[in-house]
Each structure stands twice: as structure tokens, then as C-alpha cells.
Design an enzyme around this catalytic site. Structure first.
Site, PDB file in Angstrom:
ATOM      1  N   GLU A 164       0.805  -1.237   0.000  1.00 38.10           N
ATOM      2  CA  GLU A 164       0.000   0.000   0.000  1.00 38.10           C
ATOM      3  C   GLU A 164       0.834   1.281   0.000  1.00 38.10           C
ATOM      4  OE1 GLU A 164      -2.809  -0.375   3.227  1.00 38.10           O
ATOM      5  OE2 GLU A 164      -3.726  -2.176   2.352  1.00 38.10           O
ATOM      6  N   ASN A 205       2.169  -5.223  -3.147  1.00 40.38           N
ATOM      7  CA  ASN A 205       0.756  -5.542  -2.887  1.00 40.38           C
ATOM      8  C   ASN A 205      -0.025  -4.265  -2.588  1.00 40.38           C
ATOM      9  OD1 ASN A 205      -1.204  -7.734  -2.272  1.00 40.38           O
ATOM     10  ND2 ASN A 205      -1.106  -6.981  -0.164  1.00 40.38           N
ATOM     11  N   HIS A 241     -10.263  -6.278  -2.232  1.00 42.23           N
ATOM     12  CA  HIS A 241     -11.347  -6.064  -1.262  1.00 42.23           C
ATOM     13  C   HIS A 241     -12.447  -5.353  -2.048  1.00 42.23           C
ATOM     14  CE1 HIS A 241      -9.001  -7.457   2.093  1.00 42.23           C
ATOM     15  NE2 HIS A 241      -8.011  -6.659   1.754  1.00 42.23           N
ATOM     16  N   GLU A 269      -6.136 -10.858  -1.365  1.00 40.77           N
ATOM     17  CA  GLU A 269      -6.961 -10.638  -0.159  1.00 40.77           C
ATOM     18  C   GLU A 269      -8.444 -10.565  -0.531  1.00 40.77           C
ATOM     19  OE1 GLU A 269      -5.485  -7.351   2.227  1.00 40.77           O
ATOM     20  OE2 GLU A 269      -3.410  -7.793   1.722  1.00 40.77           O
ATOM     21  N   ASP A 271     -12.192 -10.439  -0.903  1.00 38.49           N
ATOM     22  CA  ASP A 271     -13.508 -10.520  -0.252  1.00 38.49           C
ATOM     23  C   ASP A 271     -14.435  -9.574  -1.010  1.00 38.49           C
ATOM     24  OD1 ASP A 271     -12.657  -8.045   0.930  1.00 38.49           O
ATOM     25  OD2 ASP A 271     -12.270  -8.984   2.872  1.00 38.49           O
TER      26      ASP A 271
HETATM   27  C1  XIL Z   1      -6.351  -6.393   8.251  1.00 33.96           C
HETATM   28  C2  XIL Z   1      -6.667  -7.537   9.192  1.00 33.96           C
HETATM   29  O1  XIL Z   1      -7.522  -8.446   8.539  1.00 33.96           O
HETATM   30  C3  XIL Z   1      -7.302  -7.024  10.455  1.00 33.96           C
HETATM   31  O2  XIL Z   1      -7.478  -8.095  11.377  1.00 33.96           O
HETATM   32  C4  XIL Z   1      -6.411  -5.977  11.082  1.00 33.96           C
HETATM   33  O3  XIL Z   1      -7.064  -5.415  12.208  1.00 33.96           O
HETATM   34  C5  XIL Z   1      -6.117  -4.888  10.074  1.00 33.96           C
HETATM   35  O4  XIL Z   1      -5.551  -5.452   8.903  1.00 33.96           O
HETATM   36  N1  XIL Z   1      -5.004  -4.785   3.612  1.00 33.96           N
HETATM   37  C6  XIL Z   1      -4.010  -5.584   4.094  1.00 33.96           C
HETATM   38  C7  XIL Z   1      -4.255  -6.435   5.269  1.00 33.96           C
HETATM   39  O5  XIL Z   1      -2.950  -5.656   3.466  1.00 33.96           O
HETATM   40  O6  XIL Z   1      -3.107  -6.615   6.042  1.00 33.96           O
HETATM   41  C8  XIL Z   1      -5.373  -5.912   6.125  1.00 33.96           C
HETATM   42  O7  XIL Z   1      -5.641  -6.865   7.147  1.00 33.96           O
HETATM   43  C9  XIL Z   1      -6.584  -5.645   5.289  1.00 33.96           C
HETATM   44  C10 XIL Z   1      -6.292  -4.602   4.238  1.00 33.96           C
END
Ligand code: XIL
Length: 465
Positions: A164, A205, A241, A269, A271
Site C-alpha cells: 500500500e 501488494n 477487497h 486478499e 472478499d
Molecule cells: C487487516 C486484518 O484483517 C485485520 O485483522 C487488522 O485489524 C487490520 O488489517 N489490507 C491488508 C491487510 O494488506 O493486512 C489488512 O488486514 C486488510 C487490508
């Protein structure tokens, strides 16, 4: 030993032939293939040269129903939290691998590959890092990477080296690393990671980079310049996401352009969140969205795998971060497979043979109907529905209903009484199997015909009487 296996096979084959003989009355059929155990998402992905994985977190590792799915369904694990700087180096120079090790050991015990997440990120960073003098931060960052990637050398197949680093408009995020080390910090992080573990694939990422836009353009330019300068980078992670109904239309094209630069791509990641509560229409849209993402990855050879950001709606980060939203994953809170699970399953080449629906009946009792295709051949099939009394009270009768697909019909039902109204079918218990004790189950069977396709119904309802 092998003789015994051979005998078991023959017995099974004989059973299948006997079943086919029964079915053959009035039907020109070939022998049905005997029902095999359904493959997992991980197994289906392997057959496509990919992995299908899940993130996980330490608090769930002693939840047996959870780990039963985690350990069997996926062939890749991402450490969801405990490899982050906050956990691994909470104090300068003091490294604590105890939590992350538990997840890595779980993965190893279940033959799952591990994506490491993440070495350099502005979030979940312990406060002391912000206080490091500008002149020391590059050394601190290199030291962190050398320790962590060195410790996990050989145990992690991919590292999310930097996470990020861009804003939505494609400019650099003003993290402490950006501010104190400058633009070069990303390249320095990748060089340090390569030195620490030469065999791990090194990923950049980010989120909101799934479609083509200013942010993914910035990521594209970064990868291109790294390639031109010989700075080590092996892949990009598209976090994904996503929001229900909003899979970017340029997803596949975007994956392809990174592949064309000579790097791998991973969906890291995934969802797909919705406003809760879920309903059938939202579930159907989510299934479409999961299918679209899976197909986009499968369409590009260098898209190496997909990871969901945990797998059950009961263990998702979404509700705590996006109030009023959730239900973003492929299993519900009770580890039932959702339509989105089956969409991924089918996109990966699986054939769905089972569907389960629970409904509540009269007097607070309830039953579950599980529909299963137990054999299928050209134009015909045999199926079975298991009725389970999942309440604490005995039931005295049940009715199971579903809608046949176009081209399907039921020719014969046993251990139940069929009523058909067009494609809507209803099977009531026979007079001898309506009573089911609390926690008990019974079943009925059927033979049907199909033309074109033989899908399992999207919903099967069970009501008690
Ligand atoms: C999130 C976790 O799922 C949570 O449990 C934590 O509180 C915060 O981080 N992008 C990412 C992940 O790269 O590491 C994040 O994970 C979600 C967004």
C-alpha cells in the site's frame, strides 16, 4: 493390502452396475459413475496450475470447526496479522516470531504453501518506528527485512515486501518510510528481501489496483522501472477487497498488462462485501462476482493463485471496518458453503453435486435438506436427499421442495411421496420415515432425467410438520 483395495473397488463397481440395472427400466442408459468425494478448492486449483488459499489469524487456530475447513479446503495460507511489524519487531531489534510461527506450522502440517505478509507497511507499525531519526530508518528497515525474511527463508513462497505505498491518485503515500527515506525506499526493500531469501517470490501488494486507473498505473510504472533497472520484483498482489456488483470491468486486462511486463500476479486478499443482512439476490450477485474474479485469474497464465481474506463470514475483518457491511466471504458463520463458494468451485472446473438448505419449521423445530447427485449418466441421474432434524425436539413429518431445472424431470422416488407441479417438486415423508429424533436423519432417493445440464438446485427447502 492391494488385494483388499482391489476387492473394495470391485464391490463398488458391482453396486454401480446393480444400480444401473434398476434404473435401466424404461431408460436407455449407460452405467452411472459411482459418486466420488468432492474435490476441494485447493485440489481444483492445482489441476489448473494455481493455488487457492485463505488468510488466517491466530485467535481462530484453536477453533476446531474452523481449522477443519482451513486445513482441508485450501492449499495456501496467508498470515493475516502476526507477520506484521507490530507483532514481529514490537521493540527495536527484538524479534518475536512465536505467533506467526503457529500459523506457518499449521500450514506446513497441512501441506499448504505460505504467503508472507507483510515486510514494509505504514499500518500496524509499532510507534517506535515513527521516532527513528531519518538518517537511521533505511538501516532499520533493512535490518527488519533481513531478520524476518531471513528467519522464514525456505518457509515462505511469496513475500508481500511493500504494502500500500500509493494514494488513489497514483502519488506516493506519505508514510514514514516515504518521508524519511524517500522514493528509493521501495527498491531498497526489495533488494534487502532478495538478499535475505533469494528463493522467495517478491511482491508489491495494494488495494484499489484491480482495474486500470491512476493507482494501478502508478504500480505499473513502478514495476516497469524496476524491470528496466534490474531491481528484483517477481509479482504484484491485487488485494481485491471488492464491493458487491463492482468487480472492475478491466480486471483481466489489468492482470494481463502486468503479466506482459514479466511479473506474476496474485489475487491476495479477496472478499466481496455487501450491506448486511444477506439475501438470495445478494448471494447470487456475489456468486457472479466471485466467478468473474476467478475466471479473470484463470484467463492469464501468470495469475498464479487466489487468496480469500479469511474464508468464513464469522471471521472477516469487514464488519469491524465497514459498519453495516459484511457477508463478504465464501462460507457463512456456521461454515456452510455459500453460493459464492460454488461459483469459485465451478469456475475452477468442479461439478457441484451437493446443496444444503436449512429452514425452520413449526413449533421452533427445524430440518436441513442436503441434495446430492449420487450418479449421473447420459440423460439420467440418481440422487438422494438427506433430511436432518437439527433441532432439540423430535419431528413427526417433513416435506422437501425444490425446483427442477429446464430439461430435468423426476421419474421415480423412494422413501418419500412425490407431488410435482410443473418444475416445482415436493417430496413428503413416507408413512414409515416421518418421525426423526432430535439430531437424527433419514433420506429418500430418486431417479431423474436431464437434458443439456444437470445442475443441483440453488435452494432446497425442508419444512417440518
Ligand atoms: C487487516 C486484518 O484483517 C485485520 O485483522 C487488522 O485489524 C487490520 O488489517 N489490507 C491488508 C491487510 O494488506 O493486512 C489488512 O488486514 C486488510 C487490508
Amino acid at each position: 493390502m492391494s488385494a483388499r483395495v482391489g476387492r473394495t473397488r470391485r464391490v463398488l463397481a458391482a453396486t454401480a452396475v446393480a444400480v444401473a440395472g434398476t434404473l435401466a427400466v424404461g431408460l436407455a442408459v449407460a452405467a452411472p459413475s459411482s459418486a466420488a468425494a468432492e474435490p476441494t478448492l485447493g485440489q481444483l486449483a492445482v489441476a489448473k496450475g494455481r493455488y487457492f488459499g485463505s488468510a488466517t489469524d491466530n485467535p481462530t487456530l484453536d477453533n476446531a470447526p474452523y481449522t477443519a475447513v482451513l486445513g482441508s479446503e485450501f492449499n495456501q495460507i496467508t498470515v493475516g496479522n502476526t507477520q506484521k511489524w507490530q507483532y514481529i519487531e514490537p521493540n527495536r531489534g527484538r524479534f518475536d516470531y512465536s505467533q506467526a510461527d503457529k500459523i506457518v506450522e499449521f500450514a506446513q502440517a497441512h501441506n499448504q504453501i505460505v504467503r508472507g505478509h507483510t515486510l514494509v507497511w505504514h499500518n500496524q507499525l509499532p510507534g517506535w518506528v515513527n521516532d527513528v531519526p531519518a538518517g537511521e530508518l533505511l538501516g532499520v528497515m533493512r535490518d527488519h527485512i533481513a531478520n524476518v525474511a531471513g528467519y522464514y527463508k525456505g518457509k515462505v513462497v511469496h513475500w508481500d515486501v511493500v504494502n500500500e505505498a500509493f494514494e488513489e491518485n497514483g502519488t506516493r503515500r506519505q508514510s514514514v518510510f516515504q518521508q524519511k527515506i524517500g522514493d528509493g525506499y521501495i527498491a531498497e526493500a526489495f533488494k534487502a528481501a532478495r538478499a535475505a531469501d533469494p528463493n522467495a517470490k517478491l511482491y508489491y501488494n495494494d488495494y484499489n489496483v484491480e482495474g486500470i486507473g491512476p493507482k494501478s498505473d502508478a504500480m505499473y510504472d513502478l514495476v516497469k522501472s524496476f524491470k528496466q533497472q534490474g531491481i528484483p520484483i517477481d509479482g504484484v498482489g491485487l488485494q481485491a477487497h471488492l464491493i458487491l456488483g463492482q468487480v472492475p470491468s478491466t480486471l483481466q486486462q489489468n492482470i494481463q498488462r502486468f503479466a506482459d511486463l514479466g511479473v506474476d500476479v496474485a489475487i491476495t486478499e479477496l472478499d466481496i462485501r455487501m450491506r448486511t443482512p444477506r439475501d438470495a439476490a445478494k448471494d447470487a450477485q456475489q456468486a457472479t462476482d466471485y466467478r468473474t474474479v476467478t475466471n479473470a485469474c484463470l484467463a492469464v497464465t501468470r495469475c498464479v493463485g487466489i487468496t480469500v481474506w479469511d474464508f468464513s463470514d464469522g471471521y472477516s475483518w469487514i464488519p469491524s471496518v465497514f459498519p453495516g457491511e459484511g457477508a463478504a466471504l465464501i462460507y457463512d458463520e456456521n461454515f456452510n458453503k455459500k453460493p459464492s463458494y460454488w461459483a469459485v468451485y465451478e469456475a475452477l472446473g468442479g461439478t457441484k453435486t451437493t446443496t444444503t438448505t436449512t429452514t425452520t419449521g413449526n413449533n421452533g423445530t427445524g430440518c436441513t435438506a442436503t441434495y446430492r447427485v449420487t450418479g449421473q449418466w447420459n440423460g439420467g441421474f440418481q440422487g438422494e436427499v438427506t433430511v436432518r432434524n437439527n433441532s432439540s425436539t423430535a419431528i413427526s413429518g417433513w416435506t422437501v421442495k425444490w425446483t427442477l431445472a429446464t430439461g430435468q424431470s423426476l421419474n421415480q422416488v423412494w422413501n418419500g411421496t412425490l407431488t410435482a407441479n410443473g418444475q416445482d417438486v415436493s417430496v413428503r415423508n413416507a408413512n414409515y420415515n416421518g418421525s426423526v429424533a432430535a439430531g437424527g436423519s433419514t433420506s429418500f432417493g430418486f431417479v431423474g432425467s436431464w437434458a443439456g445440464a444437470n445442475p443441483v438446485p440453488a435452494a432446497v427447502t425442508c419444512t417440518t410438520a
